[in-house]
Design a protein around this motif. Structure first.
Motif, mmCIF file in Angstrom:
data_model
loop_
_atom_site.group_PDB
_atom_site.id
_atom_site.type_symbol
_atom_site.label_atom_id
_atom_site.label_comp_id
_atom_site.label_asym_id
_atom_site.label_seq_id
_atom_site.Cartn_x
_atom_site.Cartn_y
_atom_site.Cartn_z
ATOM 1 N N HIS A 288 0.834 -1.200 0.000
ATOM 2 C CA HIS A 288 0.000 0.000 0.000
ATOM 3 C C HIS A 288 0.869 1.249 0.000
ATOM 4 C CE1 HIS A 288 -3.566 2.317 2.050
ATOM 5 N NE2 HIS A 288 -3.025 2.979 1.040
ATOM 6 N N THR A 291 2.630 1.802 -3.338
ATOM 7 C CA THR A 291 1.726 2.380 -4.330
ATOM 8 C C THR A 291 1.518 3.870 -4.072
ATOM 9 O OG1 THR A 291 0.564 0.262 -4.566
ATOM 10 C CG2 THR A 291 -0.593 2.240 -5.315
ATOM 11 N N SER A 292 1.362 4.216 -2.798
ATOM 12 C CA SER A 292 1.193 5.632 -2.431
ATOM 13 C C SER A 292 2.450 6.430 -2.733
ATOM 14 C CB SER A 292 0.848 5.739 -0.943
ATOM 15 O OG SER A 292 -0.368 5.091 -0.641
ATOM 16 N N GLN A 293 3.604 5.798 -2.558
ATOM 17 C CA GLN A 293 4.863 6.470 -2.854
ATOM 18 C C GLN A 293 4.979 6.775 -4.347
ATOM 19 O OE1 GLN A 293 8.435 4.118 -2.290
ATOM 20 N NE2 GLN A 293 9.579 5.906 -1.569
ATOM 21 N N ASP A 297 2.016 10.436 -2.841
ATOM 22 C CA ASP A 297 1.267 10.761 -1.630
ATOM 23 C C ASP A 297 2.095 10.574 -0.362
ATOM 24 O OD1 ASP A 297 -0.945 11.258 -3.218
ATOM 25 O OD2 ASP A 297 -1.654 9.183 -3.091
ATOM 26 N N THR A 337 1.334 9.583 8.426
ATOM 27 C CA THR A 337 0.633 8.855 7.365
ATOM 28 C C THR A 337 0.816 7.358 7.520
ATOM 29 O OG1 THR A 337 0.956 10.713 5.851
ATOM 30 C CG2 THR A 337 0.412 8.574 4.869
#
Length: 359
Positions: A288, A291-293, A297, A337
């Motif tokens: 997760h 993917t955010s990296q 984000d 986060t």
């Protein structure tokens, strides 16, 4: 290779002797010898020049190889040629076997250009195609290189690395005099070994410039500090480098990039993490965050190194402590986060690992 060694037990062979007998390049022969050494099927008996001899296991290995050409002076034969593109025969299950690294840990090969990555790097070395591996720390760049090249010499690069650290310098001896000690670059050139510049982009461009003549068609360097001696690279000498783009101070200059004609991105293999029995929730969190990296984000995601450490901590201190530590190792700007994502994944609040009250 094994048959030549097994046929003369006790005799010591240089790489050059073996290369002439088998009709292959010194680099290929050196790689094959080091592979036999890693399996315990040969023994390295000298380093300058590199020499090898049989062990008790060599004869068994020789039974599974094709007959070698006769020694010089025998009936001339054309060396058996193999296609440079033909992949090694896979094991029965179709997957390459793990490779034991020098530290005893195993490396699980990954796919690269429809080959196991280890085999691909060995072929690139044989063709003298310099490779730069780049990606976040902890993704397995060094592990791959160690698995591919058992004869590896490593230079841990940083901003303080000097030309002397690469080429060599004078050191005081026991008698109070000074003697010139060759550095890793000269050693790798003389012995025909692979040289890893780890974190190469942290090394000053002026220092790296001392390496470039060894990598181009000249394959020579001049050791000005040692009477202007000229060092010529032996067969098998090869340079490979690692680059961590996100590390502060890492700069991939045009001069450095141009020396590495193949550049390969290395990311964490989260499927491997799952197969290594690492906590599935931790692996899911890492995916997760990765993917955010990529979406911009968040600036950090756990790599394979952090996930392996997670499981070790979990085995010793419990899963709760391991998740708390996962939050704690995140960079400060990403910690909130990461804590939020971990909290949602496990269903209870998680904060960075910290000492509690006095017991």
């Amino acid at each position: 290779m094994a048959q030549v060694l097994a046929a003369s037990p006790g005799r010591v062979f240089t790489v050059t002797e073996l290369a002439r007998r088998l009709g292959h390049s010194g680099g290929a022969v050196g790689n094959a010898c080091d592979t036999l050494v890693c399996r315990g099927e040969a023994e390295r008996s000298g380093s300058n020049p590199r020499t090898y001899r049989a062990t008790s296991a060599t004869a068994n290995a020789a039974q599974h190889t094709a007959p070698p050409p006769p020694p010089q002076g025998g009936t001339p034969q054309v060396p058996r040629q193999t296609s440079p593109q033909a992949p090694a025969a896979p094991p029965p299950n179709g997957r390459p076997l793990p490779i034991v690294r020098p530290n005893g840990q195993t490396y699980h090969p990954r796919a690269l250009a429809q080959l196991p990555d280890v085999e691909a790097l060995r072929r690139l070395r044989e063709a003298q195609v310099a490779v730069l591996l780049y990606g976040p720390p902890g993704t397995g760049k060094t592990s791959l290189i160690e698995a591919a090249f058992p004869d590896l010499i490593t230079v841990a690069g940083d901003g303080d690395t000097t030309v002397g650290d690469l080429i060599g310098e004078y050191t005081q001896d026991a008698n109070g005099g000074y003697v010139f000690i060759y550095g890793p670059l000269v050693t790798a050139m003389q012995e025909g070994r692979a040289l890893l510049l780890d974190d190469a982009t942290l090394i000053s461009p002026k220092v790296l410039a001392a390496l470039y003549p060894a990598m181009d068609g000249r394959r020579q360097i001049q050791v000005k500090a040692h009477k202007g001696e000229t060092i010529t690279a032996a067969d098998g000498f090869y340079v490979i480098a690692g680059h961590n783009p996100g590390v502060h101070g890492a700069v991939l200059t045009e001069a450095l990039a141009s020396r590495f004609s193949m550049q390969i991105q290395v990311g964490s293999d989260y499927d491997l993490a799952a197969s290594l029995k690492i906590n599935r929730t931790a692996v899911r969190i890492a995916r997760h965050l990765a993917t955010s990296q990529q979406a911009g984000d968040v600036g950090w995601a756990p790599q394979l190194r952090e996930l392996i450490a997670f499981q070790k901590i979990s085995d010793v201190l419990g899963t709760e402590a391991a998740f708390a530590n996962l939050v704690g190792i995140a960079p400060l700007e990403d910690r909130d986060t990461v804590a939020e994502i971990v909290t949602k994944a496990i269903g209870r609040p998680v904060t960075a690992l910290a000492l509690g009250r006095q017991l």
